[in-house]
Design a protein around this motif. Sequence first.
Motif, PDB file in Angstrom:
ATOM      1  N   TYR A   1       0.830  -1.190  -0.006  1.00  0.00           N
ATOM      2  CA  TYR A   1      -0.001  -0.126  -0.069  1.00  0.00           C
ATOM      3  C   TYR A   1       0.786   1.122   0.072  1.00  0.00           C
ATOM      4  O   TYR A   1       1.775   1.375   0.997  1.00  0.00           O
ATOM      5  N   GLN A   2       0.750   2.058  -0.955  1.00  0.00           N
ATOM      6  CA  GLN A   2       1.601   3.055  -1.342  1.00  0.00           C
ATOM      7  C   GLN A   2       3.161   2.695  -0.956  1.00  0.00           C
ATOM      8  O   GLN A   2       3.602   1.883  -1.667  1.00  0.00           O
ATOM      9  N   HIS A   3       3.999   3.318  -0.167  1.00  0.00           N
ATOM     10  CA  HIS A   3       5.131   2.879   0.144  1.00  0.00           C
ATOM     11  C   HIS A   3       5.563   1.982   1.090  1.00  0.00           C
ATOM     12  O   HIS A   3       6.626   1.389   1.620  1.00  0.00           O
ATOM     13  N   ALA A   4       4.631   1.139   1.309  1.00  0.00           N
ATOM     14  CA  ALA A   4       4.626   0.355   2.519  1.00  0.00           C
ATOM     15  C   ALA A   4       4.208  -0.985   2.212  1.00  0.00           C
ATOM     16  O   ALA A   4       3.677  -1.180   1.204  1.00  0.00           O
ATOM     17  N   GLU A   5       4.855  -2.074   2.790  1.00  0.00           N
ATOM     18  CA  GLU A   5       4.790  -3.372   2.555  1.00  0.00           C
ATOM     19  C   GLU A   5       4.681  -4.095   3.701  1.00  0.00           C
ATOM     20  O   GLU A   5       5.215  -4.265   4.793  1.00  0.00           O
ATOM     21  N   ILE A   6       3.532  -5.184   3.799  1.00  0.00           N
ATOM     22  CA  ILE A   6       3.667  -6.220   4.900  1.00  0.00           C
ATOM     23  C   ILE A   6       4.008  -7.422   4.178  1.00  0.00           C
ATOM     24  O   ILE A   6       3.460  -8.041   3.179  1.00  0.00           O
ATOM     25  N   ASP A   7       5.138  -8.338   4.943  1.00  0.00           N
ATOM     26  CA  ASP A   7       5.665  -9.453   4.447  1.00  0.00           C
ATOM     27  C   ASP A   7       4.625 -10.613   4.539  1.00  0.00           C
ATOM     28  O   ASP A   7       4.374 -11.288   3.485  1.00  0.00           O
ATOM     29  N   LEU A   8       3.890 -10.715   5.710  1.00  0.00           N
ATOM     30  CA  LEU A   8       2.724 -11.837   5.793  1.00  0.00           C
ATOM     31  C   LEU A   8       1.480 -11.112   6.508  1.00  0.00           C
ATOM     32  O   LEU A   8       1.761 -10.674   7.451  1.00  0.00           O
TER      33      LEU A   8
ATOM     34  N   VAL B   1      14.355  -3.836  12.667  1.00  0.00           N
ATOM     35  CA  VAL B   1      12.960  -3.274  12.367  1.00  0.00           C
ATOM     36  C   VAL B   1      13.008  -1.975  13.026  1.00  0.00           C
ATOM     37  O   VAL B   1      12.646  -1.950  14.422  1.00  0.00           O
ATOM     38  N   SER B   2      12.892  -0.901  12.406  1.00  0.00           N
ATOM     39  CA  SER B   2      13.016   0.512  12.789  1.00  0.00           C
ATOM     40  C   SER B   2      11.574   0.998  13.044  1.00  0.00           C
ATOM     41  O   SER B   2      10.446   0.331  12.665  1.00  0.00           O
ATOM     42  N   TYR B   3      11.699   2.083  13.638  1.00  0.00           N
ATOM     43  CA  TYR B   3      10.529   2.688  13.959  1.00  0.00           C
ATOM     44  C   TYR B   3       9.505   3.296  13.063  1.00  0.00           C
ATOM     45  O   TYR B   3       8.442   2.876  12.779  1.00  0.00           O
ATOM     46  N   THR B   4      10.458   3.732  11.838  1.00  0.00           N
ATOM     47  CA  THR B   4       9.835   3.780  10.687  1.00  0.00           C
ATOM     48  C   THR B   4       9.079   3.014   9.836  1.00  0.00           C
ATOM     49  O   THR B   4       7.960   3.067   9.324  1.00  0.00           O
ATOM     50  N   LYS B   5       9.815   1.734   9.894  1.00  0.00           N
ATOM     51  CA  LYS B   5       9.246   0.418   9.186  1.00  0.00           C
ATOM     52  C   LYS B   5       7.908   0.077   9.969  1.00  0.00           C
ATOM     53  O   LYS B   5       7.134  -0.243   9.364  1.00  0.00           O
ATOM     54  N   ALA B   6       7.957   0.205  11.397  1.00  0.00           N
ATOM     55  CA  ALA B   6       6.787  -0.103  11.942  1.00  0.00           C
ATOM     56  C   ALA B   6       5.660   0.712  11.710  1.00  0.00           C
ATOM     57  O   ALA B   6       4.507   0.040  11.430  1.00  0.00           O
TER      58      ALA B   6
ATOM     59  N   ARG C   1      -3.008  -7.869  15.423  1.00  0.00           N
ATOM     60  CA  ARG C   1      -1.901  -7.818  16.288  1.00  0.00           C
ATOM     61  C   ARG C   1      -0.656  -7.659  15.238  1.00  0.00           C
ATOM     62  O   ARG C   1      -0.704  -8.102  13.996  1.00  0.00           O
ATOM     63  N   PHE C   2       0.503  -7.258  15.650  1.00  0.00           N
ATOM     64  CA  PHE C   2       1.799  -6.608  14.870  1.00  0.00           C
ATOM     65  C   PHE C   2       2.767  -7.664  15.476  1.00  0.00           C
ATOM     66  O   PHE C   2       3.355  -7.506  16.361  1.00  0.00           O
ATOM     67  N   ASP C   3       3.261  -8.311  14.430  1.00  0.00           N
ATOM     68  CA  ASP C   3       4.595  -9.454  15.041  1.00  0.00           C
ATOM     69  C   ASP C   3       5.558  -8.915  14.163  1.00  0.00           C
ATOM     70  O   ASP C   3       5.631  -8.737  13.150  1.00  0.00           O
TER      71      ASP C   3
ATOM     72  N   HIS D   1       9.388 -15.864  17.180  1.00  0.00           N
ATOM     73  CA  HIS D   1       8.116 -15.149  17.003  1.00  0.00           C
ATOM     74  C   HIS D   1       8.210 -14.211  18.064  1.00  0.00           C
ATOM     75  O   HIS D   1       8.068 -14.738  19.180  1.00  0.00           O
ATOM     76  N   ILE D   2       8.008 -12.881  17.566  1.00  0.00           N
ATOM     77  CA  ILE D   2       7.757 -12.014  18.798  1.00  0.00           C
ATOM     78  C   ILE D   2       6.239 -11.309  18.565  1.00  0.00           C
ATOM     79  O   ILE D   2       5.853 -10.422  17.620  1.00  0.00           O
ATOM     80  N   GLU D   3       5.468 -11.852  19.458  1.00  0.00           N
ATOM     81  CA  GLU D   3       3.995 -11.218  19.426  1.00  0.00           C
ATOM     82  C   GLU D   3       3.929  -9.656  19.871  1.00  0.00           C
ATOM     83  O   GLU D   3       4.527  -9.444  20.923  1.00  0.00           O
ATOM     84  N   ASP D   4       2.990  -8.973  19.293  1.00  0.00           N
ATOM     85  CA  ASP D   4       2.780  -7.670  19.833  1.00  0.00           C
ATOM     86  C   ASP D   4       3.969  -6.873  19.810  1.00  0.00           C
ATOM     87  O   ASP D   4       4.112  -6.167  20.631  1.00  0.00           O
ATOM     88  N   ALA D   5       4.676  -7.136  18.980  1.00  0.00           N
ATOM     89  CA  ALA D   5       6.153  -6.332  18.735  1.00  0.00           C
ATOM     90  C   ALA D   5       5.973  -4.771  18.538  1.00  0.00           C
ATOM     91  O   ALA D   5       7.129  -4.169  18.961  1.00  0.00           O
TER      92      ALA D   5
END
Length: 117
Positions: free
Chosen positions: A33-40, A68-73, A94-96, A111-115
């Motif tokens: 979506y725009q400049h963002a990507e979600i791996d899974l 995983v940077s703040y900007t990436k999150a 949830r964001f992992d 696997h880091i849940e609620d990262a």
Amino acid sequence: MAQHNETGKQGEAEAARYLREKGYEIVAQNYRYQHAEIDLIAKKGKLMVFAEVKTRTNISYGNPEEFVSYTKAKLVMKAAEHYIFAHSWFHDVRFDIIAITLVGNEPQVKHIEDAFA
């Protein structure tokens, strides 16, 4: 294709396999979506998980999850918001982070849940 791209693909495949083994259904990979990507994007019951996958073949400079940077999150959350509204998802999210280390014969999965909380 560059080696780092192959490493990333291998890590994403390993992360998807791991999530399936844990009972998740993979509903999208490399969602953009725009400049963002979600791996899974995975679903388990009424929970939607947006996962950032980080893969490393060498941990001399740090563990994969440390990259995983703040900007990436923020970008992942922006893309997730779009996905949620586009698919009328009204349940939990949830964001992992799934950190894959490819050292030796067996990939190591963390696997880091609620990262992003």
